[in-house]
Scaffold this motif. Structure first.
Motif, PDB file in Angstrom:
ATOM      1  N   PRO A   3      -0.291   4.515  -8.354  1.00  0.00           N
ATOM      2  CA  PRO A   3       0.807   4.650  -7.387  1.00  0.00           C
ATOM      3  C   PRO A   3       0.369   4.177  -6.008  1.00  0.00           C
ATOM      4  CG  PRO A   3      -0.174   6.789  -7.850  1.00  0.00           C
ATOM      5  CD  PRO A   3      -0.795   5.817  -8.813  1.00  0.00           C
ATOM      6  N   PRO A   4       1.316   3.953  -5.096  1.00  0.00           N
ATOM      7  CA  PRO A   4       0.952   3.478  -3.757  1.00  0.00           C
ATOM      8  C   PRO A   4      -0.101   4.350  -3.065  1.00  0.00           C
ATOM      9  CG  PRO A   4       3.315   3.314  -4.070  1.00  0.00           C
ATOM     10  CD  PRO A   4       2.773   4.015  -5.284  1.00  0.00           C
ATOM     11  N   VAL A   5      -0.015   5.670  -3.253  1.00  0.00           N
ATOM     12  CA  VAL A   5      -1.017   6.548  -2.642  1.00  0.00           C
ATOM     13  C   VAL A   5      -2.397   6.238  -3.203  1.00  0.00           C
ATOM     14  CG1 VAL A   5      -1.801   8.930  -2.403  1.00  0.00           C
ATOM     15  CG2 VAL A   5       0.632   8.391  -2.189  1.00  0.00           C
ATOM     16  N   GLY A   6      -2.478   6.026  -4.525  1.00  0.00           N
ATOM     17  CA  GLY A   6      -3.752   5.709  -5.153  1.00  0.00           C
ATOM     18  C   GLY A   6      -4.314   4.391  -4.670  1.00  0.00           C
ATOM     19  N   GLN A   7      -3.459   3.380  -4.518  1.00  0.00           N
ATOM     20  CA  GLN A   7      -3.918   2.091  -4.003  1.00  0.00           C
ATOM     21  C   GLN A   7      -4.350   2.205  -2.548  1.00  0.00           C
ATOM     22  OE1 GLN A   7      -1.018  -0.984  -4.790  1.00  0.00           O
ATOM     23  NE2 GLN A   7      -0.956  -0.539  -6.986  1.00  0.00           N
ATOM     24  N   VAL A  26      -8.374  13.014  -5.715  1.00  0.00           N
ATOM     25  CA  VAL A  26      -7.032  12.626  -5.272  1.00  0.00           C
ATOM     26  C   VAL A  26      -6.342  11.774  -6.336  1.00  0.00           C
ATOM     27  CG1 VAL A  26      -5.734  11.299  -3.565  1.00  0.00           C
ATOM     28  CG2 VAL A  26      -7.602  12.780  -2.829  1.00  0.00           C
ATOM     29  N   LEU A  27      -7.050  10.783  -6.866  1.00  0.00           N
ATOM     30  CA  LEU A  27      -6.448   9.903  -7.869  1.00  0.00           C
ATOM     31  C   LEU A  27      -6.132  10.641  -9.165  1.00  0.00           C
ATOM     32  CD1 LEU A  27      -7.144   7.650  -5.895  1.00  0.00           C
ATOM     33  CD2 LEU A  27      -7.915   6.280  -7.815  1.00  0.00           C
ATOM     34  N   VAL A  83      -4.347  -6.171  -7.596  1.00  0.00           N
ATOM     35  CA  VAL A  83      -3.144  -5.522  -8.116  1.00  0.00           C
ATOM     36  C   VAL A  83      -2.160  -6.549  -8.647  1.00  0.00           C
ATOM     37  CG1 VAL A  83      -3.344  -3.451  -6.705  1.00  0.00           C
ATOM     38  CG2 VAL A  83      -2.215  -5.471  -5.770  1.00  0.00           C
ATOM     39  N   VAL A  84      -2.421  -7.838  -8.409  1.00  0.00           N
ATOM     40  CA  VAL A  84      -1.647  -8.928  -8.988  1.00  0.00           C
ATOM     41  C   VAL A  84      -2.621  -9.994  -9.484  1.00  0.00           C
ATOM     42  CG1 VAL A  84       0.426  -8.573  -7.588  1.00  0.00           C
ATOM     43  CG2 VAL A  84      -1.401 -10.041  -6.725  1.00  0.00           C
ATOM     44  N   ASP A  85      -2.198 -10.767 -10.461  1.00  0.00           N
ATOM     45  CA  ASP A  85      -3.061 -11.808 -10.999  1.00  0.00           C
ATOM     46  C   ASP A  85      -3.259 -12.904  -9.955  1.00  0.00           C
ATOM     47  OD1 ASP A  85      -3.251 -14.591 -12.649  1.00  0.00           O
ATOM     48  OD2 ASP A  85      -4.203 -12.953 -13.754  1.00  0.00           O
ATOM     49  N   THR A  86      -4.507 -13.218  -9.658  1.00  0.00           N
ATOM     50  CA  THR A  86      -4.816 -14.168  -8.579  1.00  0.00           C
ATOM     51  C   THR A  86      -4.220 -15.541  -8.838  1.00  0.00           C
ATOM     52  OG1 THR A  86      -6.891 -12.987  -8.129  1.00  0.00           O
ATOM     53  CG2 THR A  86      -6.669 -15.226  -7.241  1.00  0.00           C
ATOM     54  N   ALA A  87      -4.391 -16.063 -10.039  1.00  0.00           N
ATOM     55  CA  ALA A  87      -3.916 -17.415 -10.340  1.00  0.00           C
ATOM     56  C   ALA A  87      -2.408 -17.486 -10.479  1.00  0.00           C
ATOM     57  CB  ALA A  87      -4.581 -17.918 -11.619  1.00  0.00           C
ATOM     58  N   ASP A  88      -1.779 -16.453 -11.048  1.00  0.00           N
ATOM     59  CA  ASP A  88      -0.334 -16.489 -11.300  1.00  0.00           C
ATOM     60  C   ASP A  88       0.488 -16.156 -10.069  1.00  0.00           C
ATOM     61  OD1 ASP A  88      -0.832 -17.161 -13.914  1.00  0.00           O
ATOM     62  OD2 ASP A  88      -0.647 -15.108 -14.674  1.00  0.00           O
ATOM     63  N   HIS A  89       0.025 -15.209  -9.260  1.00  0.00           N
ATOM     64  CA  HIS A  89       0.846 -14.757  -8.130  1.00  0.00           C
ATOM     65  C   HIS A  89       0.664 -15.621  -6.891  1.00  0.00           C
ATOM     66  CE1 HIS A  89       3.056 -11.806  -5.680  1.00  0.00           C
ATOM     67  NE2 HIS A  89       2.176 -12.084  -4.737  1.00  0.00           N
ATOM     68  N   PRO A 143      -1.953   9.391 -13.945  1.00  0.00           N
ATOM     69  CA  PRO A 143      -2.127  10.001 -15.265  1.00  0.00           C
ATOM     70  C   PRO A 143      -3.408   9.599 -15.985  1.00  0.00           C
ATOM     71  CG  PRO A 143      -0.687   8.104 -15.448  1.00  0.00           C
ATOM     72  CD  PRO A 143      -1.069   8.216 -13.991  1.00  0.00           C
ATOM     73  N   PHE A 144      -4.294   8.893 -15.315  1.00  0.00           N
ATOM     74  CA  PHE A 144      -5.453   8.334 -16.003  1.00  0.00           C
ATOM     75  C   PHE A 144      -6.573   9.361 -16.151  1.00  0.00           C
ATOM     76  CE2 PHE A 144      -3.317   4.767 -13.847  1.00  0.00           C
ATOM     77  CZ  PHE A 144      -2.933   4.046 -14.978  1.00  0.00           C
ATOM     78  N   THR A 145      -7.522   9.040 -17.040  1.00  0.00           N
ATOM     79  CA  THR A 145      -8.593   9.973 -17.367  1.00  0.00           C
ATOM     80  C   THR A 145      -9.685   9.940 -16.304  1.00  0.00           C
ATOM     81  OG1 THR A 145      -9.730   8.286 -18.686  1.00  0.00           O
ATOM     82  CG2 THR A 145      -8.142   9.707 -19.827  1.00  0.00           C
ATOM     83  N   LEU A 146     -10.563  10.954 -16.364  1.00  0.00           N
ATOM     84  CA  LEU A 146     -11.646  11.059 -15.387  1.00  0.00           C
ATOM     85  C   LEU A 146     -12.565   9.851 -15.427  1.00  0.00           C
ATOM     86  CD1 LEU A 146     -13.409  12.550 -13.318  1.00  0.00           C
ATOM     87  CD2 LEU A 146     -14.470  13.784 -15.225  1.00  0.00           C
ATOM     88  N   ASP A 147     -12.940   9.388 -16.623  1.00  0.00           N
ATOM     89  CA  ASP A 147     -13.871   8.263 -16.695  1.00  0.00           C
ATOM     90  C   ASP A 147     -13.254   6.996 -16.120  1.00  0.00           C
ATOM     91  OD1 ASP A 147     -12.082   8.299 -18.789  1.00  0.00           O
ATOM     92  OD2 ASP A 147     -13.401   7.225 -20.164  1.00  0.00           O
ATOM     93  N   GLN A 148     -11.948   6.782 -16.313  1.00  0.00           N
ATOM     94  CA  GLN A 148     -11.287   5.606 -15.746  1.00  0.00           C
ATOM     95  C   GLN A 148     -11.212   5.692 -14.229  1.00  0.00           C
ATOM     96  OE1 GLN A 148      -7.646   6.069 -18.136  1.00  0.00           O
ATOM     97  NE2 GLN A 148      -8.011   4.028 -18.975  1.00  0.00           N
ATOM     98  N   ILE A 149     -10.849   6.858 -13.717  1.00  0.00           N
ATOM     99  CA  ILE A 149     -10.680   7.009 -12.269  1.00  0.00           C
ATOM    100  C   ILE A 149     -12.019   6.977 -11.548  1.00  0.00           C
ATOM    101  CG2 ILE A 149      -9.939   8.620 -10.471  1.00  0.00           C
ATOM    102  CD1 ILE A 149      -7.675   9.469 -12.308  1.00  0.00           C
ATOM    103  N   LEU A 150     -13.029   7.648 -12.098  1.00  0.00           N
ATOM    104  CA  LEU A 150     -14.356   7.614 -11.477  1.00  0.00           C
ATOM    105  C   LEU A 150     -14.893   6.189 -11.443  1.00  0.00           C
ATOM    106  CD1 LEU A 150     -16.748   9.145 -10.276  1.00  0.00           C
ATOM    107  CD2 LEU A 150     -17.614   9.471 -12.610  1.00  0.00           C
TER     108      LEU A 150
END
Length: 460
Positions: A416-420, A382-383, A73-79, A388-395
């Motif tokens: 969102p936090p629930v999705g994560q 649930v996601l 959820v954050v860039d490994t090298a930058d964060h 707001p994302f599409t089925l193919d992205q969420i699946l």
């Protein structure tokens, strides 16, 4: 004087048989503790570059690293600071090694309990597992891990040092990080775009791909390969597990390679601008990654929907048992295919490679697959409700999380936090669920004292 048989107590049960019913619980507890420690360490101010790390971000990253998934959820090298990167690397190493060692030990326990002779056992069969055997197995897993990671780190370090503008220390750091991440099928990268900058460099992508395959085969298969290499002049019978793992892995790699070439050949956002050899290289690399490592040399967010669906299926199957890969495992998938083939032919038993599958194998495979399908579909629902994302992205995202792959279309950080939280749950269950469920089913198997009258419902 009447006594108990050797190796048993008053009830005639083997020493430790009760204790060996609890390894699944031990696995869950140890894995949860590792994630908790990693979360606390990543929450420390020294773990980032000055920006306070939210607890959810630390928990998500720790779960992803310990489960060797690779979603971020954050860039490994930058964060993350060097300390934070070291924590992530330690979680990957401990998580990958621990799961592989525990799965291998559980394989031995189950094989002994069921009276089978497996490649990882030596000597005469008994009904208990000695501490010496467990120690030997763990040391063997450690040796295999260090050999592959060391060889891969050497190749990658030399390439980054010689061909790219990196100092030796920088190349060594990058090479070691990516070698551990590759062998453990983690998919964490020090580059924001993963390995897309090296998509056409075979000296980077091919070693990484081979490291992913090696980690995904599983320790029992490597034991057989080692013994086979040591006994070239002797007749050697491969176990059914090794045959199914190697054969199914090769078939899925070939299917993935052909699918990526066919579906993305003319896609201007992925393979379209590349030459034919480079297209073949990227197709091979991407066919390996669903085994389950989250590296990518092409942008999955720009791929066609058909390609994402093929990748979903490859990710769900995953890699070999008792290895660093996730998914339902290739042997589970192969068993289901064999059962369906036997049913179509009207055969009462299932045969493969000169062996007959035990009666409970098919039911165990089904019991592993059905909850997995339910979890992925439920999480997808649930996601779709909270984002707001599409089925193919969420699946794609939920399958990647459950199968501990780490590939993404780029929506992970925007959930969102629930999705994560749902993805965290999927990564945890997906890493230990198939292992603990399969071993628990085998260890709890027992005969009925009676049977009810038989009746056949209409199927189909």
């Amino acid at each position: 004087m009447r006594g108990n048989p050797p190796g048993t107590r008053g009830g005639g049960r083997p020493h430790g048989s009760g204790a060996w019913k609890r390894p699944p619980l031990v696995t869950v507890t140890a894995f949860g503790s590792l994630i908790l420690v990693g979360t606390l360490l990543l929450s420390l101010p020294v773990a980032d570059h000055g920006s306070a790390t939210p607890f959810l971000t630390a928990l998500f990253t720790a779960t992803s690293a310990a489960s060797v998934t690779g979603l971020v959820v954050v860039d490994t090298a930058d964060h993350w600071s060097p300390f934070g990167e070291a924590v992530i690397l330690a979680l990957i190493q401990v998580g990958g090694f621990g799961i592989m060692a525990m799965a291998t030990v559980l394989t031995l326990v189950v094989s002994r309990r069921m009276g089978l002779r497996m490649a990882v056992t030596t000597g005469s069969e008994t009904k208990s597992v000695s501490l010496g055997e467990v120690r030997q197995l763990v040391l063997g897993v450690l040796w295999v891990t260090l050999v592959f990671e060391g060889a891969l780190a050497l190749l990658l370090t030399l390439r980054w040092w010689v061909a790219y503008d990196l100092s030796f220390v920088g190349a060594l750091h990058t090479g070691v990080f990516h070698s551990i991440s590759a062998f453990n099928n983690a998919g964490f990268s020090l580059y924001s775009d993963s390995l897309t900058g090296y998509a056409t460099d075979p000296w980077i992508t091919v070693p990484v791909a081979l490291g992913v395959i090696a980690g995904g085969l599983g320790f029992p298969v490597w034991v057989e390969l080692w013994r086979f290499s040591r006994r070239r002049g002797e007749r050697r019978h491969w176990t059914l597990h090794a045959k199914l793992t190697l054969g199914t892995t090769a078939a899925l790699l070939l299917i993935g390679f052909a699918a990526f070439l066919a579906l993305e050949w003319t896609n201007p956002a992925t393979m379209g601008p590349l030459s034919a050899p480079d297209k073949a290289l990227t197709a091979f690399f991407q066919s390996v990654m669903p085994r389950t490592a989250g590296f990518n040399s092409l942008d999955f967010g720009a791929m066609r929907t058909q390609t994402l669906l093929v990748t979903d299926m490859l990710m769900f199957v995953g890699g070999g048992s008792a290895g660093t890969a996730g998914g339902i495992k290739v042997t589970t998938f192969a068993v289901l295919i064999l059962v369906a083939y036997a049913n179509v032919r009207g055969e009462p038993t299932v045969h493969a490679a000169g062996r007959r599958l035990t009666a409970g194998t098919a039911s165990q495979a089904t019991t592993v697959v059905m909850p997995a399908l339910g979890l992925v579909l439920g999480a997808t629902l649930v996601l779709m409700t909270v984002s707001p994302f599409t089925l193919d992205q969420i699946l794609f995202e939920t399958t990647s999380a459950f199968a501990t792959v780490g590939l993404s279309t780029g929506i992970t950080a925007d959930l969102p936090p629930v999705g994560q939280g749902v993805l965290i749950f999927l990564m945890f269950v997906g890493r230990i669920g198939p292992i603990t469920l399969a071993s628990a089913l085998a260890l709890r198997r027992h005969g009925r004292l009676y049977e009810l009258p038989e009746e056949r419902p209409i199927v189909g």
